[in-house]
Design an enzyme around this catalytic site. Structure first.
Site, mmCIF file in Angstrom:
data_model
loop_
_atom_site.group_PDB
_atom_site.id
_atom_site.type_symbol
_atom_site.label_atom_id
_atom_site.label_comp_id
_atom_site.label_asym_id
_atom_site.label_seq_id
_atom_site.Cartn_x
_atom_site.Cartn_y
_atom_site.Cartn_z
ATOM 1 N N HIS A 206 -46.064 11.155 -75.585
ATOM 2 C CA HIS A 206 -45.411 10.147 -76.436
ATOM 3 C C HIS A 206 -46.265 9.679 -77.611
ATOM 4 C CE1 HIS A 206 -48.032 7.474 -74.191
ATOM 5 N NE2 HIS A 206 -47.780 6.542 -75.075
HETATM 6 C C1 UD1 Z 1 -46.296 1.959 -76.926
HETATM 7 C C2 UD1 Z 1 -47.762 1.699 -77.264
HETATM 8 C C3 UD1 Z 1 -48.622 2.802 -76.660
HETATM 9 C C4 UD1 Z 1 -48.352 2.960 -75.187
HETATM 10 C C5 UD1 Z 1 -46.870 3.159 -74.955
HETATM 11 C C6 UD1 Z 1 -46.565 3.228 -73.486
HETATM 12 C C7 UD1 Z 1 -48.299 0.598 -79.418
HETATM 13 C C8 UD1 Z 1 -48.738 0.811 -80.799
HETATM 14 N N1 UD1 Z 1 -48.003 1.711 -78.709
HETATM 15 O O1 UD1 Z 1 -45.940 3.176 -77.547
HETATM 16 O O2 UD1 Z 1 -49.984 2.470 -76.846
HETATM 17 O O3 UD1 Z 1 -49.067 4.072 -74.710
HETATM 18 O O4 UD1 Z 1 -46.148 2.052 -75.524
HETATM 19 O O5 UD1 Z 1 -45.258 3.682 -73.263
HETATM 20 O O6 UD1 Z 1 -48.194 -0.522 -78.978
HETATM 21 N N2 UD1 Z 1 -38.064 2.783 -77.625
HETATM 22 C C9 UD1 Z 1 -36.861 2.707 -76.980
HETATM 23 N N3 UD1 Z 1 -36.747 1.852 -75.924
HETATM 24 C C10 UD1 Z 1 -37.778 1.091 -75.485
HETATM 25 C C11 UD1 Z 1 -39.007 1.167 -76.155
HETATM 26 C C12 UD1 Z 1 -39.137 2.036 -77.220
HETATM 27 O O7 UD1 Z 1 -35.905 3.398 -77.328
HETATM 28 O O8 UD1 Z 1 -37.600 0.331 -74.502
HETATM 29 C C13 UD1 Z 1 -38.202 3.747 -78.748
HETATM 30 C C14 UD1 Z 1 -37.878 3.146 -80.092
HETATM 31 O O9 UD1 Z 1 -37.287 4.128 -80.856
HETATM 32 C C15 UD1 Z 1 -39.245 2.831 -80.655
HETATM 33 C C16 UD1 Z 1 -40.091 3.940 -80.071
HETATM 34 O O10 UD1 Z 1 -39.548 4.198 -78.800
HETATM 35 O O11 UD1 Z 1 -39.265 2.806 -82.032
HETATM 36 C C17 UD1 Z 1 -41.547 3.578 -79.952
HETATM 37 O O12 UD1 Z 1 -41.722 2.379 -79.200
HETATM 38 P P1 UD1 Z 1 -43.058 1.488 -79.415
HETATM 39 O O13 UD1 Z 1 -43.095 0.396 -78.419
HETATM 40 O O14 UD1 Z 1 -43.200 1.130 -80.847
HETATM 41 O O15 UD1 Z 1 -44.211 2.515 -79.136
HETATM 42 P P2 UD1 Z 1 -44.433 3.496 -77.892
HETATM 43 O O16 UD1 Z 1 -44.371 4.880 -78.395
HETATM 44 O O17 UD1 Z 1 -43.540 3.120 -76.732
#
Ligand code: UD1
Length: 356
Positions: A206
């Site tokens: 991821h």
């Molecule tokens: C985040 C953390 C990362 C951690 C990971 C664990 C930061 C910068 N990154 O990354 O360090 O390893 O969590 O999983 O804080 N999304 C959904 N549903 C959700 C959450 C996210 O659809 O419940 C999708 C959205 O499109 C979003 C993307 O995932 O834009 C990324 O989510 P985000 O929380 O920004 O970063 P992660 O890749 O989850």
């Protein structure tokens, strides 16, 4: 004492659950407030985890959701500030290295509230990783630094952090694993997915460096090719799922699933022939369980999993995936020997420090 815990993402829940549990038990007269930032919000990314881990329903849901780094961090700070102003905690506890961690540490320190950082001192020395920035800031502004490996001490000393702020307590993620081991060992997730224990490669990917660009296509092709030799089980993170649109491979042996809950996922880790990941926490869980782990990154902020664990850094190179079967035929597995203090009692040590 008033303690306020800020959590926001899957790994945060796993790292904080034991800390909340132990502090509530050992300090029942205190006020314990849980704030969920809402960085992770899908049922499979949040609700399922909180209920399996026994985290009480959060007192505040900030619902910040997804967005750019600045947007997500700013929304968290803006929504957390009034909560801290009303609650007036004596201590704010933040885990890990995600944007919620950074935002909570900054908000609290600017209000003069002491911060405790759980899983402090890890460094990848790669400032292109958002998590590296988050860790450095959280450590710099935290009063209480809770550490789980010797490198953390070296890293913090090199940054001039005073010794008296550091507390080597061990790994709270392993506390959760130990507490739930009996349940995930009997969860039978491999059988439900139709794969034999010990036979399959479990995959999680991821990180933006891998999934947000051109490397993802090559990675999926490599996994499809590998699936002809060994079954591949790949629970797909929502970020990765979005980037994989149009890349859905039709390869027998490659099983893509929705994100899994904690018990299902750990059940698969325990039964995997090997794990391929770019996650931080999974490098630690495989080390504890003695399962070979291949990390598709150039670096790790958790070198103890390489030096005394089961982790091999493959580099940020999808072609290295083809080497996994050969790397696995290296003779009998050595029994797991987890690093010191990865023993299920880290949260008790954190409580010893905070309550003294
Ligand atoms: C985040 C953390 C990362 C951690 C990971 C664990 C930061 C910068 N990154 O990354 O360090 O390893 O969590 O999983 O804080 N999304 C959904 N549903 C959700 C959450 C996210 O659809 O419940 C999708 C959205 O499109 C979003 C993307 O995932 O834009 C990324 O989510 P985000 O929380 O920004 O970063 P992660 O890749 O989850």
């Amino acid at each position: 004492m008033r303690i306020l815990y800020v959590i926001g993402t899957r790994p945060n829940f796993v790292k904080t659950a034991p800390v909340i549990g132990v502090l509530r038990r050992r300090h029942p007269e205190g006020r314990h407030t849980i704030v969920h930032t809402g960085q992770h919000y899908d049922r499979l990314m949040s609700e399922v985890f909180l209920s399996e881990l026994g985290v009480p329903a959060p007192d505040f849901m900030l619902e910040v959701g997804s967005g750019s780094h600045a947007g997500q961090t700013a929304r968290t700070m803006e929504r957390l500030e009034p909560v801290l102003a009303d609650e007036k905690p004596d201590l704010v506890v933040v885990p890990g290295d995600v944007n919620s961690t950074l935002a909570a540490a900054l908000t609290a320190v600017k209000m003069g509230i002491p911060v405790a950082h759980v899983e402090s001192g890890l460094r990848s020395f790669d400032l292109t990783m958002p998590e590296e920035v988050n860790r450095i800031v959280a450590d710099r502004f935290s009063e209480w630094l809770f550490l789980h490996s010797p490198e953390a001490v070296t890293n913090l000393r090199a940054e001039g952090i005073p010794e008296e702020r550091m507390h080597m307590v061990g790994n709270t993620m392993i506390d959760t694993l130990v507490a739930l081991e009996e349940r995930f060992r009997t969860a039978g997730s491999a059988a439900r997915l139709g794969v034999d224990p010990g036979s399959f490669l479990l995959v999680t990917l991821h990180r933006p460096a891998l999934v947000d660009g051109s490397l993802l296509g090559e990675t999926v092709s490599q996994l499809a090719a590998l699936a002809r030799q060994m079954p591949v089980v790949f629970p797909v993170h929502p970020r990765t799922r979005k980037m994989m649109e149009g890349l859905q491979p039709d390869a027998p042996g490659l099983l893509l699933t929705d994100p899994l809950g904690y018990l299902d996922f750990l059940s698969l880790v325990a039964d995997a022939g090997a794990v391929l990941t770019d996650s931080g926490g999974i490098q630690e869980e495989t080390t504890y369980l003695g399962i070979p782990c291949f990390t598709l990154r150039d670096n790790t902020e958790r070198p103890v999993t390489v030096t005394s664990g089961t982790n091999t850094l493959l580099g940020l190179d999808p072609q290295a995936i083809a080497r996994i079967p050969a790397l696995l035929t290296g003779g009998p597995r050595t029994p797991p020997s987890p690093p010191p203090l990865w023993d299920g009692r880290a949260a008790e040590r954190i409580a010893d420090v905070i309550l003294s």
